[in-house]
Design a protein around this motif. Structure first.
Motif, mmCIF file in Angstrom:
data_model
loop_
_atom_site.group_PDB
_atom_site.id
_atom_site.type_symbol
_atom_site.label_atom_id
_atom_site.label_comp_id
_atom_site.label_asym_id
_atom_site.label_seq_id
_atom_site.Cartn_x
_atom_site.Cartn_y
_atom_site.Cartn_z
ATOM 1 N N SER A 85 23.448 8.091 136.599
ATOM 2 C CA SER A 85 24.353 8.155 135.889
ATOM 3 C C SER A 85 25.431 7.076 135.916
ATOM 4 C CB SER A 85 25.949 9.121 136.433
ATOM 5 O OG SER A 85 25.683 9.386 138.372
ATOM 6 N N THR A 86 26.803 7.128 134.995
ATOM 7 C CA THR A 86 27.544 6.616 134.737
ATOM 8 C C THR A 86 28.664 6.354 135.746
ATOM 9 O OG1 THR A 86 28.805 7.565 133.265
ATOM 10 C CG2 THR A 86 27.067 6.241 132.051
ATOM 11 N N THR A 87 28.847 5.124 135.723
ATOM 12 C CA THR A 87 30.748 4.850 137.049
ATOM 13 C C THR A 87 31.765 6.221 136.428
ATOM 14 O OG1 THR A 87 30.040 2.779 136.116
ATOM 15 C CG2 THR A 87 31.770 3.779 137.987
ATOM 16 N N ARG A 88 32.343 6.482 135.405
ATOM 17 C CA ARG A 88 32.899 7.267 134.948
ATOM 18 C C ARG A 88 32.624 8.646 135.110
ATOM 19 N NH1 ARG A 88 35.443 8.252 129.081
ATOM 20 N NH2 ARG A 88 36.295 9.862 129.030
ATOM 21 N N GLU A 89 31.435 9.410 135.073
ATOM 22 C CA GLU A 89 30.434 10.677 135.563
ATOM 23 C C GLU A 89 30.454 10.749 137.303
ATOM 24 O OE1 GLU A 89 27.003 11.384 131.936
ATOM 25 O OE2 GLU A 89 26.254 10.258 134.105
ATOM 26 N N GLU A 90 30.022 9.790 137.507
ATOM 27 C CA GLU A 90 30.193 9.589 139.131
ATOM 28 C C GLU A 90 31.727 9.957 139.806
ATOM 29 O OE1 GLU A 90 28.307 6.108 141.003
ATOM 30 O OE2 GLU A 90 26.393 6.640 140.040
ATOM 31 N N THR A 91 32.814 9.475 139.248
ATOM 32 C CA THR A 91 33.913 9.771 139.113
ATOM 33 C C THR A 91 34.697 10.730 139.437
ATOM 34 O OG1 THR A 91 34.475 7.135 139.019
ATOM 35 C CG2 THR A 91 36.313 8.705 138.820
ATOM 36 N N ALA A 92 34.039 11.834 138.110
ATOM 37 C CA ALA A 92 34.736 12.420 137.415
ATOM 38 C C ALA A 92 33.597 13.092 138.673
ATOM 39 C CB ALA A 92 34.127 12.258 136.382
ATOM 40 N N VAL A 93 32.404 13.419 139.020
ATOM 41 C CA VAL A 93 31.974 14.578 140.244
ATOM 42 C C VAL A 93 32.857 14.245 141.190
ATOM 43 C CG1 VAL A 93 30.399 14.951 141.264
ATOM 44 C CG2 VAL A 93 30.182 14.063 138.807
ATOM 45 N N ARG A 94 32.917 13.077 141.950
ATOM 46 C CA ARG A 94 33.708 13.014 143.209
ATOM 47 C C ARG A 94 34.735 13.399 142.960
ATOM 48 N NH1 ARG A 94 34.548 8.004 142.932
ATOM 49 N NH2 ARG A 94 31.927 6.835 142.667
ATOM 50 N N TYR A 95 35.757 13.198 141.989
ATOM 51 C CA TYR A 95 37.338 13.974 141.710
ATOM 52 C C TYR A 95 36.988 15.716 142.344
ATOM 53 C CZ TYR A 95 41.285 15.638 140.039
ATOM 54 O OH TYR A 95 42.724 15.514 140.040
ATOM 55 N N ARG A 96 35.815 15.894 141.586
ATOM 56 C CA ARG A 96 35.576 18.080 141.436
ATOM 57 C C ARG A 96 35.346 18.189 142.686
ATOM 58 N NH1 ARG A 96 32.714 17.178 137.727
ATOM 59 N NH2 ARG A 96 32.555 16.230 135.460
ATOM 60 N N GLN A 97 34.877 17.248 143.859
ATOM 61 C CA GLN A 97 34.787 17.417 144.764
ATOM 62 C C GLN A 97 35.607 17.852 145.371
ATOM 63 O OE1 GLN A 97 31.481 15.148 145.794
ATOM 64 N NE2 GLN A 97 29.379 16.747 144.974
ATOM 65 N N THR A 98 36.759 16.428 145.468
ATOM 66 C CA THR A 98 37.416 16.672 146.538
ATOM 67 C C THR A 98 38.657 17.482 146.405
ATOM 68 O OG1 THR A 98 37.658 13.976 146.173
ATOM 69 C CG2 THR A 98 39.388 14.872 146.966
ATOM 70 N N LEU A 99 38.644 17.393 145.174
ATOM 71 C CA LEU A 99 39.950 18.961 145.116
ATOM 72 C C LEU A 99 39.153 20.211 145.384
ATOM 73 C CD1 LEU A 99 40.748 18.751 140.848
ATOM 74 C CD2 LEU A 99 41.961 18.138 142.900
ATOM 75 N N ILE A 100 37.554 20.856 145.569
ATOM 76 C CA ILE A 100 37.444 21.829 145.872
ATOM 77 C C ILE A 100 37.390 21.402 147.671
ATOM 78 C CG2 ILE A 100 34.943 22.957 146.118
ATOM 79 C CD1 ILE A 100 33.988 21.887 143.881
ATOM 80 N N LYS A 101 37.404 20.704 148.314
ATOM 81 C CA LYS A 101 37.382 20.503 150.195
ATOM 82 C C LYS A 101 38.949 20.635 149.766
ATOM 83 C CE LYS A 101 34.829 17.492 151.718
ATOM 84 N NZ LYS A 101 33.630 16.342 152.083
ATOM 85 N N LYS A 102 39.624 19.953 149.105
ATOM 86 C CA LYS A 102 41.437 20.172 149.344
ATOM 87 C C LYS A 102 41.348 21.686 149.408
ATOM 88 C CE LYS A 102 45.126 17.867 147.855
ATOM 89 N NZ LYS A 102 46.361 17.048 146.530
ATOM 90 N N TYR A 103 41.385 22.320 148.801
ATOM 91 C CA TYR A 103 41.910 23.736 147.806
ATOM 92 C C TYR A 103 41.158 24.644 148.816
ATOM 93 C CZ TYR A 103 45.336 21.505 145.389
ATOM 94 O OH TYR A 103 46.410 21.140 144.893
ATOM 95 N N SER A 104 39.681 24.619 149.567
ATOM 96 C CA SER A 104 38.893 25.824 149.989
ATOM 97 C C SER A 104 39.326 26.691 150.432
ATOM 98 C CB SER A 104 37.708 24.491 150.664
ATOM 99 O OG SER A 104 37.898 24.653 151.896
ATOM 100 N N ASN A 105 40.438 26.890 151.353
ATOM 101 C CA ASN A 105 41.289 27.100 152.643
ATOM 102 C C ASN A 105 41.689 28.718 151.230
ATOM 103 O OD1 ASN A 105 43.277 25.741 151.308
ATOM 104 N ND2 ASN A 105 44.560 26.066 152.758
#
Length: 134
Positions: A52-72
């Motif tokens: 995957s490209t750097t842009r795709e990896e960054t987008a995936v990491r960002y989405r996972q961070t948001l999910i973790k941040k607002y998981s409650n």
């Protein structure tokens, strides 16, 4: 990991599955079915195969961070856990349900509008029995 399945996999030709196992790198799932086939599935359906490209990896990491941040938050939990069933399966399930209801309604109407005692209502549990052994 939790014990609930998050992704729905289905093919028209799929049979009963007898065994399931993860590969050593946990990227794929192997399933052995009734039709003597071994199928290979991606463990995460949305994850692309290959580099995957750097842009795709960054987008995936960002989405996972948001999910973790607002998981409650309950809304995020609901969205994160929910998966859509394929349209074909949803339609077939709905059609099967409608057909079952039609059969039940017809049986009850036959019993209701016939002479008392001439037609007996068949229990659903007894209709499943294929063969009774004495």
């Amino acid at each position: 990991r939790s014990g609930t399945a998050r992704d729905v996999y289905h093919l028209k030709r799929m049979q009963r599955i007898w065994c399931v196992n993860y590969t050593q790198d946990n990227d794929y799932i192997l399933s052995g079915s009734d039709d003597s086939n071994i199928r290979i599935w991606k463990a995460q359906a949305s994850k692309s195969i290959g580099q995957s490209t750097t842009r795709e990896e960054t987008a995936v990491r960002y989405r996972q961070t948001l999910i973790k941040k607002y998981s409650n938050m309950p809304e995020i939990q609901r969205i994160h856990k929910s998966r859509k069933v394929p349209k074909l399966i949803k339609k077939q399930t709905a059609l099967a349900q409608i057909q079952k209801e039609k059969v039940k309604r017809k049986e009850s109407n036959v019993v209701k509008h016939s002479k008392p005692g001439s037609v007996q209502f068949k229990s659903e549990r007894k209709s499943v029995v294929v063969k009774q052994v004495d």
